[in-house]
Design a protein around this motif. Structure first.
Motif, PDB file in Angstrom:
ATOM      1  N   VAL A   1       0.775  -1.306  -0.112  1.00  0.00           N
ATOM      2  CA  VAL A   1       0.089  -0.429  -0.210  1.00  0.00           C
ATOM      3  C   VAL A   1       1.493   0.678   0.044  1.00  0.00           C
ATOM      4  CG1 VAL A   1      -1.293   1.238   1.459  1.00  0.00           C
ATOM      5  CG2 VAL A   1      -1.837  -0.900   1.297  1.00  0.00           C
ATOM      6  N   SER A   2       1.061   1.534  -1.148  1.00  0.00           N
ATOM      7  CA  SER A   2       1.801   3.549  -1.100  1.00  0.00           C
ATOM      8  C   SER A   2       0.745   4.121  -0.122  1.00  0.00           C
ATOM      9  CB  SER A   2       1.943   3.327  -2.710  1.00  0.00           C
ATOM     10  OG  SER A   2       1.321   4.078  -3.190  1.00  0.00           O
ATOM     11  N   GLU A   3      -0.119   4.057  -0.441  1.00  0.00           N
ATOM     12  CA  GLU A   3      -1.064   5.380   0.629  1.00  0.00           C
ATOM     13  C   GLU A   3      -2.498   5.468   0.944  1.00  0.00           C
ATOM     14  OE1 GLU A   3      -1.404   9.224  -1.371  1.00  0.00           O
ATOM     15  OE2 GLU A   3      -0.432   8.222  -3.278  1.00  0.00           O
ATOM     16  N   ILE A   4      -3.204   5.786   1.514  1.00  0.00           N
ATOM     17  CA  ILE A   4      -4.530   6.101   1.314  1.00  0.00           C
ATOM     18  C   ILE A   4      -5.477   7.182   1.185  1.00  0.00           C
ATOM     19  CG2 ILE A   4      -6.317   5.431   3.212  1.00  0.00           C
ATOM     20  CD1 ILE A   4      -4.239   3.594   4.503  1.00  0.00           C
ATOM     21  N   LEU A   5      -5.842   7.361   0.692  1.00  0.00           N
ATOM     22  CA  LEU A   5      -6.199   8.597   0.246  1.00  0.00           C
ATOM     23  C   LEU A   5      -8.319   8.484  -0.098  1.00  0.00           C
ATOM     24  CD1 LEU A   5      -4.848   8.847  -3.418  1.00  0.00           C
ATOM     25  CD2 LEU A   5      -4.640  10.362  -1.521  1.00  0.00           C
ATOM     26  N   LYS A   6      -8.719   9.315   0.154  1.00  0.00           N
ATOM     27  CA  LYS A   6     -10.119   9.964   0.285  1.00  0.00           C
ATOM     28  C   LYS A   6     -10.289   9.342  -1.275  1.00  0.00           C
ATOM     29  CE  LYS A   6     -11.123  13.192   3.869  1.00  0.00           C
ATOM     30  NZ  LYS A   6     -12.233  14.067   4.232  1.00  0.00           N
ATOM     31  N   VAL A   7     -11.729   8.857  -1.841  1.00  0.00           N
ATOM     32  CA  VAL A   7     -11.939   8.415  -3.115  1.00  0.00           C
ATOM     33  C   VAL A   7     -12.041  10.018  -4.294  1.00  0.00           C
ATOM     34  CG1 VAL A   7     -13.682   7.844  -4.760  1.00  0.00           C
ATOM     35  CG2 VAL A   7     -13.012   6.278  -3.044  1.00  0.00           C
ATOM     36  N   PRO A   8     -11.271   9.762  -4.657  1.00  0.00           N
ATOM     37  CA  PRO A   8     -11.030  11.994  -5.967  1.00  0.00           C
ATOM     38  C   PRO A   8     -12.016  12.011  -6.634  1.00  0.00           C
ATOM     39  CG  PRO A   8      -9.174  10.067  -6.110  1.00  0.00           C
ATOM     40  CD  PRO A   8      -9.973   8.985  -4.971  1.00  0.00           C
ATOM     41  N   PRO A   9     -12.355  12.829  -7.202  1.00  0.00           N
ATOM     42  CA  PRO A   9     -12.956  13.234  -7.902  1.00  0.00           C
ATOM     43  C   PRO A   9     -12.353  12.586  -9.345  1.00  0.00           C
ATOM     44  CG  PRO A   9     -12.286  15.139  -7.334  1.00  0.00           C
ATOM     45  CD  PRO A   9     -11.657  14.133  -6.668  1.00  0.00           C
TER      46      PRO A   9
END
Length: 181
Positions: free
Chosen positions: A54-62
């Protein structure tokens, strides 16, 4: 008594006090080894992904939808100037998700040419498991998820299957997003 002798006696007293206090410290063989990963949920089940996948965790972007693709391929997003495919992991695994997309999170794979965000229901942060709690086969595991797991860790009488994002990305079905027929 000379100043040097007094200093030596004081040092000897400190040494004795330190040794007495050190007796309560755990010995080397009492240390427990831990394995760490990123915890997340899918369809109400807790999973853990290897930390190095897992390289990063994000909110779902547009994102922009892409015509002619399977419904679990959500689209393409611009993330800090890079194009990322956004894929719905629950959709790929034929699992429903009652959560609104804006409440879900992305686990990002950034490996070689592959830069993909996988939507999951929730991210539970870093999880630590005693290494001796590992089992090679996760009990009562859904058949859709089984090919992508690397065993499970048990903690507090609960099994956390290890879902490998790299193993998932190696599946030809995962990379074949074009709708046929």
């Amino acid at each position: 008594m000379s100043a040097a002798s007094a200093a030596y006696i004081k040092l000897a007293e400190y040494y004795v006090r330190c040794r007495e206090k050190a007796a309560a410290l755990p010995s080397q063989q009492d240390l427990v080894q831990y394995w760490s990963g990123i915890g997340f949920t899918l369809d109400g089940v807790r999973y853990v992904a290897p930390l190095d996948e897992v390289s990063e965790i994000l909110k779902v972007p547009p994102y922009t939808r892409v015509p002619g693709v399977l419904n679990w391929m959500k689209g393409v997003a611009n993330v800090r100037g890079r194009l990322m495919t956004v894929m719905d992991l629950t959709g790929f695994l034929d699992k429903p998700s009652a959560l609104q997309e804006r409440r879900r999170r992305l686990l990002v794979i950034d490996e070689g040419e592959l830069y993909t965000g996988l939507t999951v229901d929730d991210v539970l942060g870093m999880q630590h498991f005693p290494v001796d709690g590992y089992v090679s086969e996760a009990p009562a595991l859904d058949d859709a998820v089984r090919p992508y797991t690397l065993g499970a860790y048990q903690r507090d009488n609960e099994y956390w299957p290890v879902l490998s994002l790299f193993r998932l990305a190696d599946d030809p079905r995962f990379l074949q997003v074009a709708r046929t027929g």
